[in-house]
Design a protein around this motif. Structure first.
Motif, PDB file in Angstrom:
ATOM      1  N   GLU A 215      43.712   7.022 -15.712  1.00  0.00           N
ATOM      2  CA  GLU A 215      42.365   6.994 -15.954  1.00  0.00           C
ATOM      3  C   GLU A 215      41.678   8.383 -15.519  1.00  0.00           C
ATOM      4  OE1 GLU A 215      41.564   4.975 -18.296  1.00  0.00           O
ATOM      5  OE2 GLU A 215      43.262   3.240 -17.887  1.00  0.00           O
ATOM      6  N   ILE A 216      40.701   8.807 -16.191  1.00  0.00           N
ATOM      7  CA  ILE A 216      40.217  10.258 -15.788  1.00  0.00           C
ATOM      8  C   ILE A 216      39.009   9.994 -14.853  1.00  0.00           C
ATOM      9  CG2 ILE A 216      39.022  12.469 -16.662  1.00  0.00           C
ATOM     10  CD1 ILE A 216      40.538  11.727 -19.315  1.00  0.00           C
ATOM     11  N   ARG A 217      38.956  10.788 -13.911  1.00  0.00           N
ATOM     12  CA  ARG A 217      37.737  11.048 -13.022  1.00  0.00           C
ATOM     13  C   ARG A 217      37.377  12.355 -12.663  1.00  0.00           C
ATOM     14  NH1 ARG A 217      35.788   7.621  -7.462  1.00  0.00           N
ATOM     15  NH2 ARG A 217      33.925   8.922  -7.271  1.00  0.00           N
ATOM     16  N   ALA A 218      36.247  13.012 -13.031  1.00  0.00           N
ATOM     17  CA  ALA A 218      35.759  14.171 -12.765  1.00  0.00           C
ATOM     18  C   ALA A 218      35.047  14.244 -11.436  1.00  0.00           C
ATOM     19  CB  ALA A 218      35.152  14.717 -14.043  1.00  0.00           C
ATOM     20  N   VAL A 219      35.302  15.297 -10.449  1.00  0.00           N
ATOM     21  CA  VAL A 219      34.484  15.705  -9.451  1.00  0.00           C
ATOM     22  C   VAL A 219      33.864  16.901  -9.581  1.00  0.00           C
ATOM     23  CG1 VAL A 219      34.517  15.781  -6.871  1.00  0.00           C
ATOM     24  CG2 VAL A 219      35.912  13.812  -7.997  1.00  0.00           C
ATOM     25  N   GLY A 220      32.515  17.146  -9.295  1.00  0.00           N
ATOM     26  CA  GLY A 220      32.079  18.479  -9.418  1.00  0.00           C
ATOM     27  C   GLY A 220      32.335  19.103 -10.983  1.00  0.00           C
ATOM     28  N   THR A 221      32.504  20.456 -11.009  1.00  0.00           N
ATOM     29  CA  THR A 221      32.601  21.101 -12.253  1.00  0.00           C
ATOM     30  C   THR A 221      33.821  21.945 -12.200  1.00  0.00           C
ATOM     31  OG1 THR A 221      31.520  23.030 -11.264  1.00  0.00           O
ATOM     32  CG2 THR A 221      29.887  21.468 -12.187  1.00  0.00           C
ATOM     33  N   HIS A 222      34.127  22.332 -13.403  1.00  0.00           N
ATOM     34  CA  HIS A 222      35.082  23.019 -13.935  1.00  0.00           C
ATOM     35  C   HIS A 222      34.649  24.691 -13.196  1.00  0.00           C
ATOM     36  CE1 HIS A 222      37.253  26.177 -16.398  1.00  0.00           C
ATOM     37  NE2 HIS A 222      38.073  25.016 -16.751  1.00  0.00           N
ATOM     38  N   PRO A 223      35.708  25.389 -12.961  1.00  0.00           N
ATOM     39  CA  PRO A 223      35.359  26.732 -12.243  1.00  0.00           C
ATOM     40  C   PRO A 223      34.281  27.810 -13.055  1.00  0.00           C
ATOM     41  CG  PRO A 223      37.713  26.394 -12.135  1.00  0.00           C
ATOM     42  CD  PRO A 223      37.289  25.216 -13.206  1.00  0.00           C
ATOM     43  N   THR A 224      34.187  27.387 -14.548  1.00  0.00           N
ATOM     44  CA  THR A 224      33.257  28.136 -14.983  1.00  0.00           C
ATOM     45  C   THR A 224      31.730  27.569 -14.678  1.00  0.00           C
ATOM     46  OG1 THR A 224      33.513  26.486 -16.811  1.00  0.00           O
ATOM     47  CG2 THR A 224      35.063  28.384 -17.016  1.00  0.00           C
ATOM     48  N   GLY A 225      31.671  26.513 -13.969  1.00  0.00           N
ATOM     49  CA  GLY A 225      30.384  26.095 -13.651  1.00  0.00           C
ATOM     50  C   GLY A 225      29.924  25.022 -14.751  1.00  0.00           C
ATOM     51  N   ARG A 226      30.451  24.859 -15.815  1.00  0.00           N
ATOM     52  CA  ARG A 226      30.307  23.851 -16.747  1.00  0.00           C
ATOM     53  C   ARG A 226      30.822  22.445 -16.194  1.00  0.00           C
ATOM     54  NH1 ARG A 226      27.645  25.597 -21.899  1.00  0.00           N
ATOM     55  NH2 ARG A 226      27.370  27.763 -21.673  1.00  0.00           N
ATOM     56  N   PRO A 227      30.539  21.402 -17.030  1.00  0.00           N
ATOM     57  CA  PRO A 227      31.249  20.146 -16.565  1.00  0.00           C
ATOM     58  C   PRO A 227      32.492  20.090 -17.097  1.00  0.00           C
ATOM     59  CG  PRO A 227      29.158  19.648 -17.673  1.00  0.00           C
ATOM     60  CD  PRO A 227      29.200  21.161 -17.736  1.00  0.00           C
ATOM     61  N   TRP A 228      33.483  19.488 -16.661  1.00  0.00           N
ATOM     62  CA  TRP A 228      34.798  19.212 -16.955  1.00  0.00           C
ATOM     63  C   TRP A 228      34.422  18.491 -18.511  1.00  0.00           C
ATOM     64  CZ3 TRP A 228      38.900  21.163 -14.340  1.00  0.00           C
ATOM     65  CH2 TRP A 228      38.617  21.443 -13.125  1.00  0.00           C
ATOM     66  N   THR A 229      35.347  18.078 -19.251  1.00  0.00           N
ATOM     67  CA  THR A 229      35.168  17.726 -20.661  1.00  0.00           C
ATOM     68  C   THR A 229      36.276  16.894 -21.139  1.00  0.00           C
ATOM     69  OG1 THR A 229      33.843  19.649 -21.340  1.00  0.00           O
ATOM     70  CG2 THR A 229      34.491  18.063 -22.981  1.00  0.00           C
ATOM     71  N   ALA A 230      36.096  15.638 -21.754  1.00  0.00           N
ATOM     72  CA  ALA A 230      37.279  15.009 -22.367  1.00  0.00           C
ATOM     73  C   ALA A 230      37.070  14.649 -23.828  1.00  0.00           C
ATOM     74  CB  ALA A 230      37.408  13.733 -21.607  1.00  0.00           C
ATOM     75  N   GLY A 231      38.004  14.488 -24.438  1.00  0.00           N
ATOM     76  CA  GLY A 231      37.565  14.257 -25.905  1.00  0.00           C
ATOM     77  C   GLY A 231      38.545  12.814 -25.977  1.00  0.00           C
ATOM     78  N   ILE A 232      37.687  11.960 -26.803  1.00  0.00           N
ATOM     79  CA  ILE A 232      38.373  10.770 -27.349  1.00  0.00           C
ATOM     80  C   ILE A 232      38.702  10.655 -28.730  1.00  0.00           C
ATOM     81  CG2 ILE A 232      37.603   8.293 -28.054  1.00  0.00           C
ATOM     82  CD1 ILE A 232      35.194   8.621 -26.197  1.00  0.00           C
ATOM     83  N   LYS A 233      40.213  10.542 -28.601  1.00  0.00           N
ATOM     84  CA  LYS A 233      40.986  10.580 -29.932  1.00  0.00           C
ATOM     85  C   LYS A 233      40.583   9.331 -30.756  1.00  0.00           C
ATOM     86  CE  LYS A 233      44.866  10.962 -27.761  1.00  0.00           C
ATOM     87  NZ  LYS A 233      46.438  11.428 -27.708  1.00  0.00           N
ATOM     88  N   ALA A 234      41.162   9.556 -32.141  1.00  0.00           N
ATOM     89  CA  ALA A 234      41.235   8.533 -33.220  1.00  0.00           C
ATOM     90  C   ALA A 234      42.209   7.399 -32.841  1.00  0.00           C
ATOM     91  CB  ALA A 234      41.475   9.342 -34.555  1.00  0.00           C
ATOM     92  N   PRO A 235      41.970   6.177 -32.935  1.00  0.00           N
ATOM     93  CA  PRO A 235      42.900   5.208 -32.651  1.00  0.00           C
ATOM     94  C   PRO A 235      44.017   5.559 -33.359  1.00  0.00           C
ATOM     95  CG  PRO A 235      40.846   4.145 -33.011  1.00  0.00           C
ATOM     96  CD  PRO A 235      40.715   5.710 -33.362  1.00  0.00           C
ATOM     97  N   GLY A 236      45.054   5.417 -32.614  1.00  0.00           N
ATOM     98  CA  GLY A 236      46.524   5.558 -32.874  1.00  0.00           C
ATOM     99  C   GLY A 236      47.078   6.982 -33.524  1.00  0.00           C
ATOM    100  N   GLU A 237      46.187   8.073 -33.416  1.00  0.00           N
ATOM    101  CA  GLU A 237      46.437   9.513 -33.695  1.00  0.00           C
ATOM    102  C   GLU A 237      46.482  10.252 -32.276  1.00  0.00           C
ATOM    103  OE1 GLU A 237      44.182  11.103 -37.098  1.00  0.00           O
ATOM    104  OE2 GLU A 237      43.773   9.135 -37.872  1.00  0.00           O
ATOM    105  N   ASP A 238      47.242  11.467 -32.405  1.00  0.00           N
ATOM    106  CA  ASP A 238      47.504  12.230 -31.488  1.00  0.00           C
ATOM    107  C   ASP A 238      46.720  13.502 -31.534  1.00  0.00           C
ATOM    108  OD1 ASP A 238      49.719  10.514 -30.582  1.00  0.00           O
ATOM    109  OD2 ASP A 238      51.118  11.571 -31.945  1.00  0.00           O
TER     110      ASP A 238
END
Length: 339
Positions: A215-238
């Motif tokens: 499972e994913i947990r983000a702490v602080g920000t990405h080095p660019t200063g923006r948030p880390w980002t996660a994408g939710i995939k379509a069920p059963g697709e890669d």
């Protein structure tokens, strides 16, 4: 925990607009172009039976690598407690003997959290569903198994061994009320281990990291200063991302029935409704963002099997949730939430 062939429903993305994706390839995910970030140290491998990733933003590569090794040692230590598949683990000994005297403190803490979430979700999350897993896996593991699944009488027999209220948890003893009961922590342990790695890194001064131990947990920000980002995939697709979410000091978990099917159609799978023994619909997944990965993990499991998700979710105002469909739809489960 879950087998390494489990399909993942989340992908980690770069947070900076206008930059290519930061490549943290998950199983079945099409690799993307990597961003050169000299302060980022990456590790990818398998933890708790699933693909895992760790990204640390640290100016000293040697110190970052030492932190990664310390994190992996912590994962190994916790896996020796929570694993279903290691015969010497604390969980395996509990399932075998029905009682565990002087249990590890981490097991007591996690079971107490699991029981609290079970109560708050009206039993939709229930760590005692392992007898259902044993039933379905045994049925479909036999040659010529009926595609209709186990007989109803067998399901009823397994359900008699299910119920979080039949589990006693105390600092000095964990025990089942009935013979034949068994626990699985697959719906919460990966989140807990992720949180424990985060705690270790924070204690050692890491202020910017992305931890994914199932499972994913983000702490602080990405080095660019923006948030880390996660994408939710379509069920059963890669390779089809339906929703992209910014993460800063937040966790994200997705549960999908298609992840571990017992048979080719996916109709019978690892996400059980504790009250009925039926399996979740493989055409949908549920993603939850929460302050901790432990809560996100358990709540995404619960919301995958309850017909009253909005009502249950209202008890967790600090969380947000989305239901993704194989048809490309994304529905916010919070009543006041928009996607």
């Amino acid at each position: 925990m879950n087998t390494p062939t489990r399909r993942r429903a989340l992908t980690l993305l770069a947070a900076a607009a206008g930059l290519p994706l930061l490549d943290l390839p998950l199983m079945g995910l099409r690799p993307a172009a990597a961003v050169e970030m000299p302060t980022l140290r990456h590790w990818s491998g398998v933890a708790l039976g699933a693909d895992a990733h760790l990204v640390i933003n640290h100016p000293n590569p040697a110190e970052a690598d030492a932190l990664i090794q310390a994190s992996l040692a912590e994962v190994a230590r916790l896996e020796a407690i929570f694993s279903l598949y290691r015969p010497d683990s604390a969980l395996s000994r509990l399932n075998r003997d029905g009682v565990l005297v002087d249990p590890p403190a981490e097991l007591v803490i996690l079971l107490a959290e699991a029981l609290s979430i079970a109560r708050r979700t009206d039993g939709a999350f229930d760590p005692t569903v392992q007898p259902l897993w044993t039933l379905y896996a045994g049925h479909f593991g036999r040659p010529g198994a009926s595609p209709a699944g186990p007989p109803e009488s067998a399901v009823r027999e397994a359900l008699a061994q299910v119920g979080y209220h039949k589990l006693t948890v105390a600092p000095d003893r964990v025990s089942f009320h009935h013979p034949g009961m068994a626990l699985t922590l697959n719906g919460i342990a990966q989140g807990y281990v992720t949180d424990q790695v985060v705690a270790l890194l924070k204690a050692r001064g890491v202020a910017h990291t992305l931890v994914d131990m199932g499972e994913i947990r983000a702490v602080g920000t990405h080095p660019t200063g923006r948030p880390w980002t996660a994408g939710i995939k379509a069920p059963g697709e890669d390779d089809r991302t339906l929703l992209t979410l910014p993460l800063r000091d937040q966790a994200l978990s997705t549960s999908g029935a298609y992840g571990t099917p017992f048979e080719p159609t996916g109709r019978f799978n690892h996400l059980f409704t504790p009250a009925t023994g039926r399996c979740s619909d493989p055409r949908f997944s549920v993603s939850v963002s929460a302050p901790t990965a432990t809560l996100a993990d358990a709540l995404s499991t619960a919301l995958s099997v309850t017909p009253v998700g909005a009502r249950v979710l209202a008890r967790f105002p600090e969380c947000r949730a989305w239901r993704a469909g194989a048809d490309g739809s994304v529905t916010a489960l919070n009543r006041s939430q928009s996607t």
